[in-house]
Enzyme design. Structure first.
Site, PDB file in Angstrom:
ATOM      1  N   TYR A 222       0.781  -1.317   0.059  1.00 27.24           N
ATOM      2  CA  TYR A 222       0.032   0.065   0.006  1.00 27.24           C
ATOM      3  C   TYR A 222       1.016   1.235  -0.008  1.00 27.24           C
ATOM      4  O   TYR A 222       2.287   1.074   0.077  1.00 27.24           O
ATOM      5  CB  TYR A 222      -1.188   0.098   1.086  1.00 27.24           C
ATOM      6  CG  TYR A 222      -0.516   0.257   2.572  1.00 27.24           C
ATOM      7  CD1 TYR A 222       0.609  -0.472   2.989  1.00 27.24           C
ATOM      8  CD2 TYR A 222      -0.681   1.449   3.243  1.00 27.24           C
ATOM      9  CE1 TYR A 222       1.059  -0.330   4.559  1.00 27.24           C
ATOM     10  CE2 TYR A 222      -0.118   1.952   4.480  1.00 27.24           C
ATOM     11  CZ  TYR A 222       0.686   0.842   4.879  1.00 27.24           C
ATOM     12  OH  TYR A 222       1.408   1.192   6.062  1.00 27.24           O
TER      13      TYR A 222
ATOM     14  N   ARG B 227       8.210   4.011  -4.766  1.00 27.35           N
ATOM     15  CA  ARG B 227       8.177   3.058  -3.589  1.00 27.35           C
ATOM     16  C   ARG B 227       7.074   1.894  -3.673  1.00 27.35           C
ATOM     17  O   ARG B 227       7.434   0.802  -3.526  1.00 27.35           O
ATOM     18  CB  ARG B 227       8.032   3.840  -2.142  1.00 27.35           C
ATOM     19  CG  ARG B 227       8.198   2.900  -1.147  1.00 27.35           C
ATOM     20  CD  ARG B 227       8.168   3.330   0.058  1.00 27.35           C
ATOM     21  NE  ARG B 227       6.767   4.063   0.642  1.00 27.35           N
ATOM     22  CZ  ARG B 227       6.579   4.963   1.495  1.00 27.35           C
ATOM     23  NH1 ARG B 227       7.472   5.296   2.348  1.00 27.35           N
ATOM     24  NH2 ARG B 227       5.200   5.366   1.615  1.00 27.35           N
TER      25      ARG B 227
ATOM     26  N   ARG C  81      -8.128 -20.684  -1.802  1.00 20.93           N
ATOM     27  CA  ARG C  81      -6.903 -20.454  -0.880  1.00 20.93           C
ATOM     28  C   ARG C  81      -5.698 -21.181  -0.852  1.00 20.93           C
ATOM     29  O   ARG C  81      -6.098 -22.544  -0.911  1.00 20.93           O
ATOM     30  CB  ARG C  81      -7.453 -20.385   0.772  1.00 20.93           C
ATOM     31  CG  ARG C  81      -6.401 -20.188   1.697  1.00 20.93           C
ATOM     32  CD  ARG C  81      -6.998 -20.169   3.158  1.00 20.93           C
ATOM     33  NE  ARG C  81      -6.032 -19.737   4.234  1.00 20.93           N
ATOM     34  CZ  ARG C  81      -5.174 -20.774   4.842  1.00 20.93           C
ATOM     35  NH1 ARG C  81      -5.152 -21.700   4.393  1.00 20.93           N
ATOM     36  NH2 ARG C  81      -4.443 -20.236   5.616  1.00 20.93           N
TER      37      ARG C  81
ATOM     38  N   LYS D  76       6.307  -2.000   1.852  1.00 21.18           N
ATOM     39  CA  LYS D  76       5.194  -1.398   2.416  1.00 21.18           C
ATOM     40  C   LYS D  76       4.144  -2.208   2.358  1.00 21.18           C
ATOM     41  O   LYS D  76       3.043  -2.034   1.534  1.00 21.18           O
ATOM     42  CB  LYS D  76       4.950  -0.007   2.177  1.00 21.18           C
ATOM     43  CG  LYS D  76       4.167   0.657   2.858  1.00 21.18           C
ATOM     44  CD  LYS D  76       4.076   2.189   2.454  1.00 21.18           C
ATOM     45  CE  LYS D  76       3.177   3.069   3.313  1.00 21.18           C
ATOM     46  NZ  LYS D  76       3.170   3.123   4.546  1.00 21.18           N
TER      47      LYS D  76
ATOM     48  N   GLU E 251      11.737   2.359  14.279  1.00 21.49           N
ATOM     49  CA  GLU E 251      10.820   3.254  13.911  1.00 21.49           C
ATOM     50  C   GLU E 251       9.501   3.489  14.846  1.00 21.49           C
ATOM     51  O   GLU E 251       9.255   2.481  15.628  1.00 21.49           O
ATOM     52  CB  GLU E 251      10.409   3.234  12.431  1.00 21.49           C
ATOM     53  CG  GLU E 251       9.983   1.905  11.874  1.00 21.49           C
ATOM     54  CD  GLU E 251       9.755   1.613  10.621  1.00 21.49           C
ATOM     55  OE1 GLU E 251       9.647   2.565   9.862  1.00 21.49           O
ATOM     56  OE2 GLU E 251       9.576   0.319  10.241  1.00 21.49           O
TER      57      GLU E 251
ATOM     58  N   LEU F 200      11.008   1.373   7.245  1.00 18.33           N
ATOM     59  CA  LEU F 200      10.264   1.710   6.099  1.00 18.33           C
ATOM     60  C   LEU F 200      11.266   2.880   5.411  1.00 18.33           C
ATOM     61  O   LEU F 200      11.369   3.876   6.207  1.00 18.33           O
ATOM     62  CB  LEU F 200       8.825   2.181   6.271  1.00 18.33           C
ATOM     63  CG  LEU F 200       8.192   2.234   4.759  1.00 18.33           C
ATOM     64  CD1 LEU F 200       8.043   1.212   3.862  1.00 18.33           C
ATOM     65  CD2 LEU F 200       7.024   3.185   5.026  1.00 18.33           C
TER      66      LEU F 200
HETATM   67  N1  PDD Z   1       2.689   5.054   7.181  1.00 18.11           N
HETATM   68  N2  PDD Z   1       7.326   3.871   9.002  1.00 18.11           N
HETATM   69  C1  PDD Z   1       6.191   3.226   9.030  1.00 18.11           C
HETATM   70  C2  PDD Z   1       6.237   1.855   9.613  1.00 18.11           C
HETATM   71  C3  PDD Z   1       4.970   3.331   8.241  1.00 18.11           C
HETATM   72  O1  PDD Z   1       4.005   2.989   8.325  1.00 18.11           O
HETATM   73  C4  PDD Z   1       5.269   4.881   7.707  1.00 18.11           C
HETATM   74  C5  PDD Z   1       4.056   5.320   6.737  1.00 18.11           C
HETATM   75  C6  PDD Z   1       6.516   5.639   7.733  1.00 18.11           C
HETATM   76  C7  PDD Z   1       6.559   6.975   7.314  1.00 18.11           C
HETATM   77  O2  PDD Z   1       6.452   6.687   5.714  1.00 18.11           O
HETATM   78  P1  PDD Z   1       6.045   7.947   4.710  1.00 18.11           P
HETATM   79  O3  PDD Z   1       6.702   9.291   5.229  1.00 18.11           O
HETATM   80  O4  PDD Z   1       6.525   7.472   3.242  1.00 18.11           O
HETATM   81  O5  PDD Z   1       4.685   8.203   4.901  1.00 18.11           O
HETATM   82  C8  PDD Z   1       7.288   5.033   8.222  1.00 18.11           C
HETATM   83  C9  PDD Z   1       1.497   5.507   6.754  1.00 18.11           C
HETATM   84  C10 PDD Z   1       1.500   7.036   6.606  1.00 18.11           C
HETATM   85  C11 PDD Z   1       0.279   4.568   7.064  1.00 18.11           C
HETATM   86  O6  PDD Z   1       0.531   3.597   7.358  1.00 18.11           O
HETATM   87  O7  PDD Z   1      -1.033   5.313   7.333  1.00 18.11           O
END
Ligand code: PDD
Length: 286
Positions: A33, A52, A101, A150, A182, A206
């Site tokens: 996503y 990405r 499945r 992601k 993170e 990420l």
């Molecule tokens: N999340 N680390 C993780 C684990 C994340 O899920 C996200 C983003 C980030 C920041 O990445 P970016 O700057 O590209 O948004 C870091 C999104 C916003 C979400 O899951 O809603």
């Protein structure tokens, strides 16, 4: 107003949009996503998110559902149809389904499932939460080892957020082998003696699109940056801390595990970076 969502080529009212119960995103979390923010009705860093997404798909040998140009068109059309001035566009691509499945991937010519929807968030740029700053707790990082992809495997980050709420905090930072990885949905930073410290890129975190932009802007503003491993104890002794993400931009952190940072209010560097990020991103939005 009923939200219009996008599913596999169609723009539909949200209650008419459907995906198969055999979809591998639903059964196996076999999906990736992106979340792209919208300010002033325009997309922030669409290019970064599109690049990405392609990388996530390639890493999982998943087919691209459409071209980058088509993706941009879908994003823009949804923003327009739903009248979004400030908010988010959520995009998910799953490996699709061959109608059953099975742990084995379906054949490579299986059509991926693509879903996009908008989230209306008036006041996203000037949010009360960012003026107050976030309280975080630290928790163990027990996620899988490819956090650079992601994927929609968000159960543990979601549980982390609930642990934070139960503890009276806003969010959690995760720790592995003694070092902060993170936040549950953001990248983590602290500032000590004017130096911004954040974990270097690897498969452990990420590769945040906001992280990349904010670090570039910080360097342009002559701020010192150290990309290195750090402990939660260092962060607790910091002058200030913050997180970055597409959904909250630069979010000041004012408390870690009950310890107030500085005077317990958003720090000057986090506030400045938030301002710079919002201004530059809005100028470059498409
Ligand atoms: N999340 N680390 C993780 C684990 C994340 O899920 C996200 C983003 C980030 C920041 O990445 P970016 O700057 O590209 O948004 C870091 C999104 C916003 C979400 O899951 O809603």
């Amino acid at each position: 107003m009923t939200r219009t969502v996008y599913v596999n080529g169609d723009y539909l009212p949200e209650d008419e949009a459907k995906v198969s119960v055999f979809d591998r995103g639903f059964l196996m979390a076999d999906a990736v996503y992106e979340v792209t923010s919208v300010l002033g009705g325009k997309l922030i860093d669409f290019e970064g998110h599109a690049v990405r997404l392609k990388r996530s798909l390639d890493e999982l040998e998943m087919a691209e559902p459409c071209s980058k140009e088509e993706l941009l068109e879908i994003h823009r059309k949804l923003v327009e149809l739903n009248g979004i001035d400030e908010g988010l566009v959520y995009l998910q691509v799953s490996r699709g389904s061959d109608g059953d499945r099975d742990f084995v991937f379906p054949s490579a010519d299986t059509t991926p499932t693509i879903v996009l929807f908008t989230q209306n968030k008036p006041g996203l740029a000037d949010s009360p939460a960012s003026r107050k700053g976030a309280k975080i707790i630290s928790i163990e990082d027990i996620r899988w080892g490819r956090r650079d992809i992601k994927t929609v495997q968000l159960l543990y980050p979601s549980m982390g957020k609930m642990m934070a709420k139960k503890a009276g905090a806003d969010d959690a930072w995760m720790i592995e082998d003694g070092h902060v990885t993170e936040g549950t949905s953001n990248n983590a930073y602290f500032v000590k003696d004017g130096v911004i410290v954040t974990r270097p890129l690897s498969n452990d975190i990420l590769h945040g699109i906001t992280r990349k932009a904010v670090l570039r802007m910080a360097a342009e503003a002559q701020l010192k940056i150290e990309e290195r491993l750090f402990t939660i104890e260092e962060a607790k002794e910091a002058d200030e801390a913050f997180t970055t993400s597409a959904s909250a931009f630069v979010m000041p952190v004012v408390e870690i595990d009950g310890v107030a940072l500085g005077d317990g209010t958003p720090g000057p560097i986090a506030k400045r970076l938030r301002e710079i990020y919002l201004e530059e991103s809005m100028n470059a939005a498409i």
